[in-house]
Design a protein around this motif. Structure first.
Motif, short mmCIF file in Angstrom:
data_model
loop_
_atom_site.label_atom_id
_atom_site.label_comp_id
_atom_site.label_asym_id
_atom_site.label_seq_id
_atom_site.Cartn_x
_atom_site.Cartn_y
_atom_site.Cartn_z
N GLU A 1 -11.35 7.65 5.26
CA GLU A 1 -10.21 7.61 6.29
C GLU A 1 -10.47 7.15 7.61
O GLU A 1 -9.82 6.33 8.26
N LEU B 1 -3.27 5.25 -2.38
CA LEU B 1 -4.30 6.06 -1.78
C LEU B 1 -3.81 7.36 -1.71
O LEU B 1 -2.62 7.58 -1.24
N THR C 1 0.04 11.91 0.91
CA THR C 1 -0.52 12.84 1.84
C THR C 1 0.29 14.18 1.21
O THR C 1 0.93 14.29 0.19
N GLN D 1 8.84 5.68 4.58
CA GLN D 1 8.33 6.94 4.31
C GLN D 1 9.16 7.89 3.62
O GLN D 1 10.32 7.87 3.95
N GLY E 1 0.93 -1.10 0.04
CA GLY E 1 -0.01 0.07 0.25
C GLY E 1 0.83 1.13 0.10
O GLY E 1 1.78 1.30 0.73
N ARG F 1 3.96 7.30 2.14
CA ARG F 1 4.37 6.20 2.91
C ARG F 1 4.02 5.01 2.30
O ARG F 1 3.05 4.85 1.39
N ASN G 1 -9.03 3.94 9.46
CA ASN G 1 -8.41 4.30 10.93
C ASN G 1 -8.95 3.08 11.64
O ASN G 1 -8.20 2.38 12.71
N LEU H 1 -4.90 10.79 0.49
CA LEU H 1 -5.94 11.15 1.57
C LEU H 1 -6.66 12.52 1.19
O LEU H 1 -6.51 12.98 0.19
N GLU I 1 0.46 5.34 0.55
CA GLU I 1 -0.39 6.38 0.82
C GLU I 1 0.40 7.86 0.61
O GLU I 1 1.48 8.00 1.11
#
Length: 189
Positions: free
Chosen positions: A156, A123, A52, A77, A48, A57, A160, A125, A50
């Motif tokens: 999200e 993904l 932002t 990251q 995965g 990450r 979470n 955010l 992510e």
């Protein structure tokens, strides 16, 4: 002056020996990752990424075919090298930098862990909004060849909860559903 030098020699020797032990135990791998065994079934490996506003990450998960055992195999990251805009309006250069970092992490997942490219998920955010989403989606598609899924605030929150509250818990030899009776309070910045 000489006494200070003589006092530091034992400290340096102790430090070097501890560093040697650490290197021997970690086998030189200090990026907070545990590479999977060469015999790992690629069907069990998932990655995965992510994206932002200020970081990209990646995580590698090993999920057994029965779905009961999930283990984190590695995490990394990367911060963009382009400075974050003061007015928080992302420039095309900054967006390209984010996409390049995502590409670098995608290659890391495939090279170091053997995650099949079709099992890497991207993904974005909910903080990525408007035109930024469109530009980032174009850049990611051109660099990685994959579509990015953008989450809304509700999505999200759901992820979470799923990531922080265990699905089931054992009690007296029985398994009970945990998420239906749990409460998560997220106090953000």
């Amino acid at each position: 002056m000489l006494s200070r030098t003589l006092d530091s020699i034992p400290k340096m020797a102790i430090g070097m020996s501890l560093l040697s032990v650490l290197c021997a135990l970690c086998a030189g791998d200090t990026r907070c990752q545990t590479p999977t065994s060469p015999a790992a079934d690629p069907k069990e490996l998932h990655g995965g990424i992510e994206i932002t506003l200020q970081a990209v990450r990646a995580i590698v998960l090993r999920i057994t075919t029965d779905g009961e055992n999930i283990g984190i195999q590695g995490f990394d990251q990367i911060m963009p090298s382009t400075p974050f805009p003061r007015d928080e309006k992302l420039t095309l250069e900054y967006i390209r930098d984010l996409a390049q970092k995502a590409q670098k992490l995608s290659e890391w997942l495939q090279r170091d862990f053997g995650v099949p490219s079709h099992q890497i998920y991207l993904l974005g955010l909910s903080e990525l909004v408007g035109q930024t989403r469109d530009e980032l989606a174009r850049e990611v598609l051109s660099k990685i060849g994959k579509q990015i899924t953008f989450l809304d605030a509700k999505g999200e929150t759901e992820l979470n909860i799923a990531g922080n509250i265990p699905r089931r818990y054992p009690s007296e030899g029985k398994w009970f559903e945990n998420r239906n009776i749990s409460f998560l309070l997220d106090i953000g910045a």
